[in-house]
Design a protein around this motif. Structure first.
Motif, short mmCIF file in Angstrom:
data_model
loop_
_atom_site.label_atom_id
_atom_site.label_comp_id
_atom_site.label_asym_id
_atom_site.label_seq_id
_atom_site.Cartn_x
_atom_site.Cartn_y
_atom_site.Cartn_z
N THR A 1 0.83 -1.20 0.00
CA THR A 1 0.00 0.00 0.00
C THR A 1 0.87 1.25 0.00
OG1 THR A 1 -1.83 -1.10 1.16
CG2 THR A 1 -1.74 1.29 1.30
N ARG A 2 1.85 1.28 0.87
CA ARG A 2 2.72 2.45 0.96
C ARG A 2 3.49 2.70 -0.34
NH1 ARG A 2 4.30 0.88 7.10
NH2 ARG A 2 3.04 2.45 8.17
N ARG A 3 3.98 1.62 -0.94
CA ARG A 3 4.77 1.78 -2.16
C ARG A 3 3.89 2.23 -3.32
NH1 ARG A 3 9.41 -1.65 -1.84
NH2 ARG A 3 9.73 -1.39 -4.07
N LEU A 4 2.68 1.72 -3.39
CA LEU A 4 1.79 2.15 -4.47
C LEU A 4 1.40 3.61 -4.31
CD1 LEU A 4 -0.57 -0.96 -4.86
CD2 LEU A 4 1.14 -0.15 -6.50
N ILE A 5 1.10 4.02 -3.08
CA ILE A 5 0.76 5.43 -2.84
C ILE A 5 1.93 6.32 -3.22
CG2 ILE A 5 0.26 7.13 -1.04
CD1 ILE A 5 -1.43 4.99 0.35
N ASP A 6 3.14 5.91 -2.85
CA ASP A 6 4.33 6.69 -3.22
C ASP A 6 4.49 6.77 -4.73
OD1 ASP A 6 4.92 7.08 -0.56
OD2 ASP A 6 6.45 5.51 -0.46
N GLY A 7 3.98 5.76 -5.44
CA GLY A 7 4.07 5.74 -6.89
C GLY A 7 2.92 6.44 -7.59
N GLY A 8 2.04 7.09 -6.81
CA GLY A 8 0.96 7.86 -7.42
C GLY A 8 -0.36 7.14 -7.55
N TRP A 9 -0.47 5.92 -7.01
CA TRP A 9 -1.72 5.18 -7.08
C TRP A 9 -2.70 5.68 -6.03
CZ3 TRP A 9 -3.03 0.46 -9.78
CH2 TRP A 9 -2.04 0.02 -10.67
N GLN A 10 -3.97 5.60 -6.35
CA GLN A 10 -5.03 5.69 -5.35
C GLN A 10 -5.24 4.28 -4.81
OE1 GLN A 10 -8.87 6.74 -6.91
NE2 GLN A 10 -9.93 6.28 -4.99
N VAL A 11 -5.21 4.11 -3.49
CA VAL A 11 -5.31 2.78 -2.90
C VAL A 11 -6.48 2.73 -1.93
CG1 VAL A 11 -4.17 0.99 -1.53
CG2 VAL A 11 -2.82 2.40 -3.12
N THR A 12 -7.33 1.73 -2.12
CA THR A 12 -8.39 1.41 -1.16
C THR A 12 -8.04 0.09 -0.51
OG1 THR A 12 -10.07 2.53 -2.50
CG2 THR A 12 -10.85 0.96 -0.85
N GLY A 13 -8.08 0.06 0.81
CA GLY A 13 -7.75 -1.16 1.53
C GLY A 13 -8.91 -1.69 2.34
N LEU A 14 -8.97 -3.00 2.44
CA LEU A 14 -9.96 -3.68 3.29
C LEU A 14 -9.21 -4.68 4.16
CD1 LEU A 14 -12.81 -4.59 0.74
CD2 LEU A 14 -12.77 -2.67 2.33
N SER A 15 -9.45 -4.63 5.46
CA SER A 15 -8.87 -5.62 6.36
C SER A 15 -9.62 -5.59 7.67
CB SER A 15 -7.38 -5.36 6.59
OG SER A 15 -7.18 -4.09 7.16
N ARG A 16 -9.38 -6.59 8.50
CA ARG A 16 -10.13 -6.71 9.75
C ARG A 16 -9.62 -5.76 10.83
NH1 ARG A 16 -8.24 -12.54 12.32
NH2 ARG A 16 -6.00 -12.26 12.06
N SER A 17 -8.43 -5.17 10.61
CA SER A 17 -7.86 -4.20 11.54
C SER A 17 -7.61 -2.89 10.79
CB SER A 17 -6.55 -4.70 12.12
OG SER A 17 -6.74 -5.93 12.81
N PRO A 18 -7.62 -1.77 11.48
CA PRO A 18 -7.35 -0.49 10.81
C PRO A 18 -5.96 -0.46 10.20
CG PRO A 18 -8.31 -0.14 12.98
CD PRO A 18 -7.96 -1.60 12.91
N ALA A 19 -5.83 0.20 9.06
CA ALA A 19 -4.54 0.40 8.41
C ALA A 19 -4.13 1.87 8.58
CB ALA A 19 -4.60 0.04 6.94
N PRO A 20 -2.83 2.13 8.75
CA PRO A 20 -2.39 3.50 9.02
C PRO A 20 -2.29 4.40 7.80
CG PRO A 20 -0.51 2.02 9.06
CD PRO A 20 -1.72 1.16 8.88
N VAL A 21 -2.48 3.86 6.60
CA VAL A 21 -2.34 4.67 5.39
C VAL A 21 -3.46 4.35 4.41
CG1 VAL A 21 0.17 4.91 5.56
CG2 VAL A 21 -0.80 2.96 4.34
N GLY A 22 -3.73 5.30 3.51
CA GLY A 22 -4.67 5.07 2.42
C GLY A 22 -6.12 5.15 2.86
N ASP A 23 -7.00 5.03 1.86
CA ASP A 23 -8.44 4.94 2.10
C ASP A 23 -8.71 3.52 2.58
OD1 ASP A 23 -11.21 4.99 2.04
OD2 ASP A 23 -11.32 4.76 -0.15
N HIS A 24 -9.17 3.37 3.80
CA HIS A 24 -9.26 2.04 4.39
C HIS A 24 -10.61 1.80 5.03
CE1 HIS A 24 -8.54 -1.20 7.38
NE2 HIS A 24 -7.83 -1.69 6.41
N ARG A 25 -11.10 0.55 4.91
CA ARG A 25 -12.35 0.14 5.53
C ARG A 25 -12.12 -1.13 6.33
NH1 ARG A 25 -15.81 1.47 0.01
NH2 ARG A 25 -14.59 3.35 -0.41
#
Length: 225
Positions: free
Chosen positions: A17-41
């Protein structure tokens, strides 16, 4: 470009996630715990809410299924069932919702994080090994079916990666998380059907696979996430 990463609160998913954001990607994440970066659910892939959460995400160019768990066998088989639910069925539910949207758009790339444990019969972690065998077989079959229609599917088989999933006391050819992300970013660029890394570990499991299956009682499993 928009990437969806399932399982990005830690380990390989978070580093990617971090590397993609650094590369200019928009990133949406889904996981059972909160993530510290990106648009996350926050949602568990085994929850009835998971398909609905996926359905709310549109215009996905890249989907990476990085969710994974694995525990050693005890007399309580619940953990083995959950490994299959998370590692395999969660991936299948992701495909069920996301891939039809990619097909409708005529483009897209799906990556599944499998493991070299997919060649083993493991008495130590049978649920983990079975789930990764199923994931590899499913994603390779999907690639054969979907690539001619514009959607590439990549199966990435890692050996030991330096994350909390690498529980064995012996971890030959173990690689850093950032190296695993390097491999994934190469997959994003080149879209291969199958990658096994590190190659020396892949060669070892290929040559010794039958012997390892016979000796499954004493062999640890390969954790990736």
């Amino acid at each position: 470009m928009h990437a969806l990463i399932v399982g990005n609160s830690d380990g390989i998913g978070l580093a990617l996630t971090r590397r993609l954001i650094d590369g200019g990607w928009q990133v949406t994440g889904l996981s059972r715990s909160p993530a510290p970066v990106g648009d996350h659910r926050v949602v568990d892939v085994t929850s009835p809410d998971f398909p609905r959460a996926l359905s709310e995400i549109d215009n996905v160019d890249l989907c990476v299924y990085a969710a994974g768990i694995g525990d050693t066998l005890t007399d309580d088989f619940t953990a083995q069932t959950r490994a299959i639910e998370v590692n395999l069925l969660g991936a299948a539910r992701t495909v069920e919702v996301i891939v039809p949207k990619m097909l409708a758009a005529g483009r897209g790339h799906l990556i599944g994080l499998s493991s070299m444990a997919d060649t083993l019969i493991s008495a130590d972690a049978p649920g983990y090994a079975a789930s990764k065998a199923g994931l590899s077989a499913y994603f390779l079959g999907l690639d054969a079916a979907l690539r001619p229609r514009g959607v590439a599917v990549t199966t990435v088989r890692f050996g030991f990666v330096d994350t909390k999933m690498a529980k064995s006391p012996v971890t030959p050819f173990r690689i850093p998380t950032e190296k695993a992300v390097d491999v994934l970013l190469t997959c994003v660029r080149k879209r291969p059907a199958l990658v096994s890394y590190p190659r020396r570990m892949a060669a070892l499991t290929g040559v010794l696979g039958p012997a390892l299956r016979l000796a499954a009682r004493s062999k640890p499993f390969f954790g990736t996430r």
